[in-house]
Scaffold this motif. Sequence first.
Motif, PDB file in Angstrom:
ATOM      1  N   THR B  38       0.809  -1.232   0.000  1.00 52.94           N
ATOM      2  CA  THR B  38       0.000   0.000   0.000  1.00 52.94           C
ATOM      3  C   THR B  38       0.836   1.273   0.000  1.00 52.94           C
ATOM      4  O   THR B  38       0.389   2.309  -0.484  1.00 52.94           O
ATOM      5  CB  THR B  38      -0.923   0.050   1.236  1.00 52.94           C
ATOM      6  OG1 THR B  38      -0.099   0.010   2.414  1.00 52.94           O
ATOM      7  CG2 THR B  38      -1.886  -1.111   1.267  1.00 52.94           C
ATOM      8  N   GLY B  39       2.028   1.187   0.609  1.00 46.89           N
ATOM      9  CA  GLY B  39       2.918   2.358   0.604  1.00 46.89           C
ATOM     10  C   GLY B  39       2.742   3.289   1.789  1.00 46.89           C
ATOM     11  O   GLY B  39       3.449   4.272   1.888  1.00 46.89           O
ATOM     12  N   ASN B  40       1.805   3.000   2.705  1.00 48.61           N
ATOM     13  CA  ASN B  40       1.727   3.843   3.905  1.00 48.61           C
ATOM     14  C   ASN B  40       1.107   3.079   5.083  1.00 48.61           C
ATOM     15  O   ASN B  40       0.406   2.077   4.897  1.00 48.61           O
ATOM     16  CB  ASN B  40       0.970   5.151   3.628  1.00 48.61           C
ATOM     17  CG  ASN B  40      -0.501   4.916   3.370  1.00 48.61           C
ATOM     18  OD1 ASN B  40      -1.253   4.626   4.292  1.00 48.61           O
ATOM     19  ND2 ASN B  40      -0.911   5.018   2.110  1.00 48.61           N
ATOM     20  N   ALA B  41       1.387   3.595   6.290  1.00 43.37           N
ATOM     21  CA  ALA B  41       1.043   2.872   7.522  1.00 43.37           C
ATOM     22  C   ALA B  41      -0.466   2.730   7.714  1.00 43.37           C
ATOM     23  O   ALA B  41      -0.954   1.666   8.119  1.00 43.37           O
ATOM     24  CB  ALA B  41       1.663   3.581   8.713  1.00 43.37           C
ATOM     25  N   SER B  42      -1.196   3.795   7.416  1.00 43.45           N
ATOM     26  CA  SER B  42      -2.637   3.759   7.675  1.00 43.45           C
ATOM     27  C   SER B  42      -3.335   2.718   6.790  1.00 43.45           C
ATOM     28  O   SER B  42      -4.140   1.904   7.262  1.00 43.45           O
ATOM     29  CB  SER B  42      -3.178   5.170   7.429  1.00 43.45           C
ATOM     30  OG  SER B  42      -4.522   5.125   7.161  1.00 43.45           O
TER      31      SER B  42
END
Lengths: 151, 197
Positions: B38-42
């Motif tokens: 996804t490329g991000n933590a959230s």
Amino acid sequence: MNCKNAQLLLSAYLDSELTGSEMHRLRKHLSDCDCCRQEETELRTLKSILTDVPQVTPPDDFEERLCSLVFAQKRSDDEGWNRSWPLVSGVALITAALTLLVMNHLSDSVQTAPKQGNVVASELRRDQTTLAGANPIFDSSTSFPTGYEGK
Amino acid sequence: MIGVIAKDRISSREGQARFESLMRCTHRQAYSLAYRLTGNASEAEDLVQETFLRAYRFFHKYDAQLPFTSWLYRIMTNAHIDSVRRKGRLRVTSLDQMGPDGAGTWDVPDLDSSPDRAMMEEALDEPVQLALTSMTAEFRTAVLLADVEGMAYEEIAEVMKTSVGTVRSRIHRGRKQLRRFLIQHSPQVIRRISNEL
């Protein structure tokens, strides 16, 4: 093997995913072709970059949040079903009853419709009594048998 | 009748305990793959939660003879591709486009000025993640499963419900996309690794 075919096999070659004969033909091509050897080196570099990417760690509280969420959601789904099944059953029952009612009504309508044979018989009887001089409304005993009754 | 209900309850409780144990063992690995996808933590957290929720719902279908992570990754990659399609975006990001903070540029570290190995690894990570995010979802998934998770093509084909030939092609084309992106936007990453090899 030409360069185009060789380059299509390079990734699988680096992953040790070629068959024996493919590997043999590719190695032979690589020993003769500087351009494909260069391509092989670059893809090997890229694979090494990806293999070495560090594992990303989740926040400290993630494990507990995850467990709570998964089991709470499942419980809520189960409870939702337990709460709603009497409603679903009730709706199904009412639908079935209404369907039966409508079917009965349709069946009665078909049965009460006058049969075509009886209509013809009644008309013939009226004509015959009129010809015989009787009043078809007040004196039905003078009618003649027509043979259409009951058809 | 009471005996049957009691038995079901016990097996359900056992199933929950077993699932919880597997989830606790694998959630870190799952999170890492989700982050790379996804490329991000959230979004990674959302994807992991969705994956384990689906997995728990269908846990009765899990064949214990097979590795749990393979089954889990199949669910995760499907959930990810579903989500990408639903959002109607195949996340193609260009460094020439607006940066993540709304500024005009991305902050790409200068690797030549950070000689420390740990710092370098950290610095390498961001351009590589940007390059991964720029790929199409199917290519990114195949490349990550092969290179980061170290899975064999046959296993990847099983996870992605496709043929080994398609996996081979996706990995090859994916790596070429990735290399093109890095050469264009972060040539220092390629240079640094080439010097080390």
